[in-house]
Design an enzyme around this catalytic site. Structure first.
Site, PDB file in Angstrom:
ATOM      1  N   VAL A   1       7.040  -0.063 -11.739  1.00  0.00           N
ATOM      2  CA  VAL A   1       6.521  -0.774 -10.578  1.00  0.00           C
ATOM      3  C   VAL A   1       5.859   0.209  -9.620  1.00  0.00           C
ATOM      4  CG1 VAL A   1       7.092  -2.300  -8.647  1.00  0.00           C
ATOM      5  CG2 VAL A   1       8.371  -2.477 -10.798  1.00  0.00           C
TER       6      VAL A   1
ATOM      7  N   GLY B   1       2.176   1.609  -0.181  1.00  0.00           N
ATOM      8  CA  GLY B   1       2.608   1.554   1.206  1.00  0.00           C
ATOM      9  C   GLY B   1       4.102   1.283   1.255  1.00  0.00           C
TER      10      GLY B   1
ATOM     11  N   SER C   1       2.739   8.577   5.331  1.00  0.00           N
ATOM     12  CA  SER C   1       3.583   9.098   6.398  1.00  0.00           C
ATOM     13  C   SER C   1       4.597  10.095   5.860  1.00  0.00           C
ATOM     14  CB  SER C   1       4.322   7.943   7.093  1.00  0.00           C
ATOM     15  OG  SER C   1       5.348   8.444   7.934  1.00  0.00           O
TER      16      SER C   1
ATOM     17  N   CYS D   1       2.815 -10.023  19.796  1.00  0.00           N
ATOM     18  CA  CYS D   1       2.673 -10.394  18.387  1.00  0.00           C
ATOM     19  C   CYS D   1       3.512 -11.627  18.061  1.00  0.00           C
ATOM     20  CB  CYS D   1       3.070  -9.226  17.488  1.00  0.00           C
ATOM     21  SG  CYS D   1       1.884  -7.857  17.496  1.00  0.00           S
TER      22      CYS D   1
END
Length: 379
Positions: A159, A163, A187, A342
């Site tokens: 898999v 991200g 990151s 948001c």
């Protein structure tokens, strides 16, 4: 000054919001230049004025819900900063390899400890699935299980997690479904913690752009990353997935969705939260898929993100005393404004949350869509 105030008062009246009113969603103005600043600078000025303490609101989330539900954004036009953003988006690839790391440095590297306090134990920084639960931990585990079941994972599969964040999905899928996972992120802080959390599992975490991936995979998943790909790169993303997905493979895209197609993002969000980000529309995504992938399932549950964001906000505020020495008051107000605005946006249904399952033309058999979870016992 009265003319600026009267204009703002008239605009807010469309949303049944009164300046300095008694309702918790009504703004309390502390600075006389507030009205001029907002009219001249739009959403950027509104956000920065809040960060500077020029106004307050007891229920920011509901303020934005009412504001957005009234479509006030359609009534205020001509903001030069917004025009400049549009020009940049048209002529500059803001999500190129060179630019794509900007968002990582500014947002995801603010400190793992902050996210550990705000998020669930799996550290999922994306919408939970609030099926039959009022608990954030359960909602996020529901989401992970939902994705695994939609991908139809079986032991031994390879898999790719594009991200991968702090490795939440990689750890869950590898331990529960006995699959091998390659997680990629830009990151360094995320990668470091992800490797620690996935130690001893068949998981590899790499600092890598999705355009540099090699190898073939049975399944490819992306959770909360498409918002940073950019419309100029949507087709490239689909091309990369098509190239590295096996003929009978399945890919799932978990992303925030926009009701309309834009080339720019909100100026305040762009400056302070997610630089160079762009929430995709359904039209933009389906156009990018043409020639590469076929849609098997499109699941929309945007209201679940409202609940997720409010849960994050509660945890952030509860743990803030532990971070006062590390972050200043302006950061606190920025983060509160971000999460609340948001939440209001999802509540007003200005944004959606989509899980899209896709396959290649070579996929064999029927794909059965899943909504209700089949509970899998812990391994």
């Amino acid at each position: 000054m009265d003319s600026y105030k009267n204009t703002i008062r008239e605009l807010l009246s469309y949303a049944k919001i009164h300046i300095n009113g008694d309702a918790p969603y009504e703004p309390k103005i502390h600075h006389p230049q507030f009205f001029k600043r907002v009219l001249r600078e739009g959403s950027l000025g509104l956000g920065e004025a809040y960060m500077d303490g020029w106004w307050d609101c007891d229920a920011l989330d509901e303020f934005f819900h009412r504001l957005l539900k009234a479509n006030l954004d359609k009534k205020v036009k001509g903001n030069f900063k917004l025009i400049w953003q549009a020009i940049k988006a048209k002529f500059i690839n803001l999500q190129s390899k060179q630019h794509s790391k900007n968002v990582i440095v500014q947002h995801y590297n603010v400190g793992n400890e902050l996210y550990q306090k705000m998020l669930d134990r799996n550290m999922m920084y994306s919408c939970g699935y609030w099926e039959e639960t009022y608990d954030l931990e359960e909602a996020q585990e529901n989401k992970l299980e939902l994705i695994c079941q939609k991908l139809k994972l079986t032991p031994g599969m390879k898999v790719l997690d594009i991200g991968c964040g702090w490795g939440g999905f990689a750890a869950y899928a590898s331990s529960r479904y006995h699959v091998e996972v390659l997680g990629i992120t830009l990151s360094e802080e995320q990668a470091t913690l992800a490797r620690e959390r996935c130690e001893g599992l068949p998981v590899k975490i790499r600092l890598m752009d999705y355009r540099d991936v090699d190898g073939m995979f049975d399944r490819i998943v992306s959770i909360g990353m498409m918002e940073h790909v950019g419309t100029r790169n949507h087709k490239k993303y689909m091309e990369v997935v098509n190239k590295h997905l096996k003929d009978d493979g399945i890919t799932l895209l978990h992303t925030i969705g926009n009701n309309e197609s834009y080339q720019t993002t909100d100026p305040w969000i762009n400056k302070y939260i997610f630089p160079n980000s762009l929430i995709p529309s359904a039209a933009q995504l389906t156009k990018a898929m043409e020639g590469f992938l076929l849609i098997e399932d499109w699941h929309s549950f945007g209201l679940h993100y409202d609940r997720t964001l409010m849960a994050w906000l509660k945890r952030f505020e509860t743990s803030w005393s532990q971070f006062k020495d590390q972050y200043d008051e302006r950061f606190y107000r920025m983060w509160k404004y971000y999460l609340s605005s948001c939440a209001g946006s999802f509540r007003a249904r200005k944004n959606q949350l989509w899980q899209i399952v896709m396959v290649k033309e070579t996929f064999k058999g029927d794909y059965m869509a899943i909504r209700n979870l089949e509970r899998k016992p812990t391994a």
